[in-house]
Design an enzyme around this catalytic site. Structure first.
Site, PDB file in Angstrom:
ATOM      1  N   ARG A 131       0.811  -1.206   0.000  1.00  0.00           N
ATOM      2  CA  ARG A 131       0.000   0.000   0.000  1.00  0.00           C
ATOM      3  C   ARG A 131       0.853   1.268   0.000  1.00  0.00           C
ATOM      4  O   ARG A 131       0.532   2.258  -0.630  1.00  0.00           O
ATOM      5  CB  ARG A 131      -0.926  -0.005   1.221  1.00  0.00           C
ATOM      6  CG  ARG A 131      -2.079   0.962   1.184  1.00  0.00           C
ATOM      7  CD  ARG A 131      -2.974   0.763   2.409  1.00  0.00           C
ATOM      8  NE  ARG A 131      -2.224   0.594   3.636  1.00  0.00           N
ATOM      9  CZ  ARG A 131      -1.604   1.611   4.302  1.00  0.00           C
ATOM     10  NH1 ARG A 131      -1.691   2.839   3.850  1.00  0.00           N
ATOM     11  NH2 ARG A 131      -0.940   1.374   5.410  1.00  0.00           N
ATOM     12  N   CYS A 175      11.352  -7.005  23.731  1.00  0.00           N
ATOM     13  CA  CYS A 175      11.562  -5.756  24.477  1.00  0.00           C
ATOM     14  C   CYS A 175      11.566  -5.914  25.991  1.00  0.00           C
ATOM     15  O   CYS A 175      12.273  -5.181  26.685  1.00  0.00           O
ATOM     16  CB  CYS A 175      10.505  -4.721  24.070  1.00  0.00           C
ATOM     17  SG  CYS A 175       8.816  -5.329  24.077  1.00  0.00           S
ATOM     18  N   GLY A 206       4.692  -1.274  23.002  1.00  0.00           N
ATOM     19  CA  GLY A 206       5.226  -2.607  22.784  1.00  0.00           C
ATOM     20  C   GLY A 206       4.396  -3.420  21.797  1.00  0.00           C
ATOM     21  O   GLY A 206       4.885  -4.373  21.186  1.00  0.00           O
ATOM     22  N   HIS A 249       8.775  -0.250  29.728  1.00  0.00           N
ATOM     23  CA  HIS A 249       8.312  -1.450  30.426  1.00  0.00           C
ATOM     24  C   HIS A 249       8.922  -1.464  31.822  1.00  0.00           C
ATOM     25  O   HIS A 249      10.126  -1.304  31.984  1.00  0.00           O
ATOM     26  CB  HIS A 249       8.776  -2.716  29.682  1.00  0.00           C
ATOM     27  CG  HIS A 249       8.099  -2.937  28.365  1.00  0.00           C
ATOM     28  ND1 HIS A 249       7.036  -2.204  27.915  1.00  0.00           N
ATOM     29  CD2 HIS A 249       8.335  -3.861  27.391  1.00  0.00           C
ATOM     30  CE1 HIS A 249       6.650  -2.643  26.727  1.00  0.00           C
ATOM     31  NE2 HIS A 249       7.423  -3.643  26.374  1.00  0.00           N
ATOM     32  N   THR A 285      10.920   0.667  22.945  1.00  0.00           N
ATOM     33  CA  THR A 285      11.162   0.731  21.494  1.00  0.00           C
ATOM     34  C   THR A 285      12.551   1.272  21.172  1.00  0.00           C
ATOM     35  O   THR A 285      12.972   1.205  20.023  1.00  0.00           O
ATOM     36  CB  THR A 285      10.077   1.534  20.730  1.00  0.00           C
ATOM     37  OG1 THR A 285      10.166   2.907  21.094  1.00  0.00           O
ATOM     38  CG2 THR A 285       8.692   1.001  21.015  1.00  0.00           C
TER      39      THR A 285
END
Lengths: 353, 353, 353, 353
Positions: free
Chosen positions: B41, B151, B182, B244, B330
């Protein structure tokens, strides 16, 4: 419970847990809210004005019309629900018990005292007998102090009890994800809980670790014998309004499969259910099968906030089982716990009109 | 790293981790973003238009002007960062390695393969040697696939490594409170995370439990020997954007006090610090002393998101120590981890221009 | 600005805006943080200990080592940034000005005074001339008080100014969605902002309505002539950490299309840009084209928090144009505003070392 | 309503509004949930399994046991509640009406059609007469399509109606702060609503502006005459689960004081209250006196989510009055609105068993 209702006073009635008492006592079949006590600042005003009501809807007209009493005014009602802050509740509670009141406290001050029942009706209703010891030891004629545990302890121990009875528990690791309302109002600043978690709640881990041992222990007529269960707790505050979620790992004395654990949890009924107490949930523990439940926003109000909701019961790689438990922290975790204690002691004849 | 830069292609460049790669590669001293690959796309459009950029600020002009390539167009750059979704990454990554590319993958697909390094430079840089095995076994001339962990695993294992080296670890209980990012974008619906926690993240507990054993194990030239460490994880999604947080309980082989644990955490430096890699945090683990830290909103960006932040190191009633660890999921938990892997292999001569 | 730096004292330095001052002054080319004043409770302690630092990262070593001074200790620095609470700032500020200090205040107390500039350098830098009036009227030799507007007013008026200049504005409707940090710390309780909006901020609507008229008005050498602009504000607090978003409807004196409005917004530069002040954003107003921007989480830090971000400029069915404007409330909306005021007055010779 | 219940089919029954229909129909005195229609994917499964139930508690046993029907299976029930997505609802609804069904739609597709009532029973119950026109024009024997407005329009127009009747309204500015559930599930990604606001909801402003004119207009037997009211809306999505809050500024035809406006709002009763319809709130509009109310978390469930809650009624500097209005967006704003429409048409003889 007959037609007769016992009059009730709520101490700390304008606070967060105090409001919950007032809400839950509305149309209670055996308890009649008669007095609300607040701070010096709110004394003398109508409850509706003194109180920044934050429950859903509004307080009942009856409650709203009560005049808030000054902390030093005499308490007239036989039953007292106390939600004074920890640290200042001890003396007040003991004095009221000495004066003949039936005191049900949500404060931490007297919970671990040698002659004060720390009571969850489904878990250790037999501890109520310590009231006699308390009355004798302290020279009370008919009054007493009974306490309920901390909001995160209650739901943990409700879930532990049937497992404890069926298999024994050697060790319990618990990590909590606790709701904002556990800290009252104003409580936790919004800057601490928007896009954030606070990995610390002062005193909470110690309460969970010590209260659990008293709750799962026995009362032998002369003293509380604490349960031999190893406890390790880590507490976090998360951006949730109501509902404490806890992840639990258990090492059992006699090993059991997750299916067996689910079975005893689901089968669990106790004295409040036998007595049909008005606030008792039909099933104290509800086990959900879906992978991603329980969730605070969806499940905290199940059974009117009076049950503990367990999910994700599965094997633990290191111990026997692990699971998550959720419960409403200001209903079954505080005011509702206290009211259920009163209902049971009423039914069992500890209180007379 | 000399004056020469290696050209880089990012696969899945318009996604959440893909955008982070693009952001972190801006003005990188040794890596030059040359190609961005997207879905069918978005192929053919400028990156600035194809991409719903959700990092702070805007992509660099240079990146924004790149034309997004179709998944089936040939990759020209020697270095490939892959953030394709788990489940579809495996074949692409292997094919590119076979074609001579240096593939750094954030996907789960090849992490646990017998000849693929699962790499955290500070933790198991010696595993890079498995590249030779991989090339031989699979008949690759110069290309390879190297992966970084999940992660939540990365920050856990960064914190475990110095303790593992100093005292040995027998058992590790971990409960995670993981951020929304996440799960990528769109990821978790807002109705699941406003006033709520979801006590389940599909596959996450298994990843933490298995990846940790590979990471702390050794590579003996022929195979990965998994570490003998007992792992039990419980994973939750909380209403946090990034970062996290994990609560950890450890049973050590050789007992140690919390102070001793803090000491080894603070003293920890490893190969990326020795090599002075551009993305390496000066201190891989930062230990905070305050009771109520680390917190995601306040601490996730410390050391540009490349360190793990540890707090509340204290005795565990049942094992040896417990603590909380936080990390940006991230950055060090995904794109930054991958880039640091590339920097180390570049410095160590695994990649030539 | 030469090599010479002016020493700076921050009043209320441990508070939310106070911390922002300290953060923004780190490595400032012309201003040197020399003194931090706090409450009685924090006086005498190192800043790092007295202060519950809640900015990203940590305060600079230099700031952290300062000893917090008692409110009643003398201020030694020529420049004073004041973030005392509204209601108690007035006397302190006037006394310091009288003693020869250059006082830059973020408090509301003196904003609307007849001889005190309420200053946004890009908007009404000419108002600085009122300093001479103030000094004469109050008998100050060299000191003065200059104020910056309320955090929601600043971003609104920055966006209004080029439109005001180009087309005139008769009427402005504004509804704000304000961030938690606008109320400081602890500020708004989390129970008020989890899954909730509070449709009220005490005094805020009045500030927006009155300050805007002073800011867009002129100073004729003897008095401030308020702008003839009709204002109606409605203020809400939303669950956002930083960044006030405002929806605006404008009725113009001389009609203009949305495209014309965007053009003047984008072309807008003013005195801080001409002077190249260190904290001045290159472009005071950034206009975004995407339908769904600006958003607080994504756009508040653009231009280091010193610009106003405008989006969704489109026709209004009832007036001429409507749009949304976003700005960082504690940077350009408070501490950064104040520092920019100081930079301009320094450049314009109002302050000597 | 007699003893006889009409059977009901819900289209889109597993979706967010679909679930609300199922919840609200539990123990309804006049409507009996008989069929649930879902997507191809869920067809053939029990409702309890096909549906990721996200209301409080669980669906009734009765509903949970229904088998979800395929979109192409015939509808047997006379009454149809349609919560199909906008864009695909039109043809289905018209076909069902043509087949004799009473179709109540929450979709946008047919709302503005020339012969379809857009109905809020308290506001424009007289528009029901357009059913006859519709049946004649389209050749329907007994079936029809009736629609309810968009969720943010309903609460706005409920609040406008008594003011419109008493004083006339020339102009209305409205800024909305809309809850996540307005976009359904999965709806808005959590990364868009943690610590964030999105200042855009596609098509929403246009719906508010056009639907209001139809709702406040009259039906003269042959056509809808749109009300002559100027409308300007700005729509935002905020991090709230349920409850749309809107700030409103009104210019009246005949001026009125805030007190007069409050009086007509409080006095407002209409046909649903006269008929005593089961879902009708005793008071359609509740006015709160406290400065900082209504708030979504505290007030959205008042009157079981069927009332509009107004607060902060005060003078507007530029027009006549301004205020805030709050309402539950999936109860009175969607499923409850539709059910109330059905109840009124049932009472008024438009539907036969």
């Amino acid at each position: 419970m007959g037609n007769m209702k016992l009059d009730v006073a709520v101490l700390g009635a304008t606070g967060s847990v105090g409001q919950r008492y007032v809400e839950l006592l509305e149309s209670h079949p055996g308890l009649q809210l008669a007095e609300v006590f607040g701070s010096e600042r709110s004394a003398g005003r109508k409850y509706r004005e003194a109180c920044d009501w934050r429950m859903s809807a509004a307080p009942s007209e009856e409650a709203a019309d009560l005049t808030v009493k000054h902390p030093e005014q005499p308490v007239e009602s036989p039953v007292v629900f106390c939600s004074l802050p920890g640290g200042i509740a001890r003396e007040t509670e003991l004095r009221l018990a000495s004066d003949g009141h039936y005191v049900f406290s949500n404060a931490r001050d007297n919970r671990m005292a040698d002659d004060v029942p720390l009571l969850i009706p489904e878990v250790n209703w037999q501890h109520a007998k310590a009231i006699e010891l308390q009355q004798k030891a302290r020279g009370y004629s008919s009054g007493f102090v009974v306490t309920n545990p901390n909001c995160s302890t209650i739901h943990l121990v409700l879930a532990l009890k049937p497992i404890w009875d069926a298999f024994g528990i050697e060790r319990c690791f618990v990590t909590t994800l606790q709701a904002s309302s556990g800290a009252g109002y104003p409580g936790v600043p919004s800057l601490d809980l928007i896009d954030n978690v606070v990995p610390y709640i002062g005193g909470e881990e110690e309460k969970i670790e010590s209260e659990t041992r008293k709750l799962l222990g026995d009362f032998d007529g002369a003293r509380f014998n604490y349960a031999d269960i190893g406890m390790s707790a880590q507490c976090n505050r998360v951006p949730v309004r109501h509902g404490h979620l806890e992840t639990v790992n258990l090492g059992l004395r006699n090993t059991a499969t997750p299916a067996e654990v689910v079975e005893v949890l689901r089968a669990f009924r106790s004295r409040p259910q036998e007595l049909g107490l008005p606030s008792a949930p039909p099933q104290p523990i509800i086990v959900m099968d879906q992978d991603d439940r329980p969730q605070p926003a969806l499940d905290r109000d199940v059974a009117r906030g009076m049950a503990s909701i367990v999910g994700r019961v599965r094997e633990c790689n290191l111990l026997d089982v692990r699971f998550a438990v959720l419960g409403h922290n200001t209903i079954r975790g505080a005011a509702g716990a206290s009211i259920l204690n009163a209902e049971m002691l009423m039914a069992d004849g500890y209180m007379s009109a």
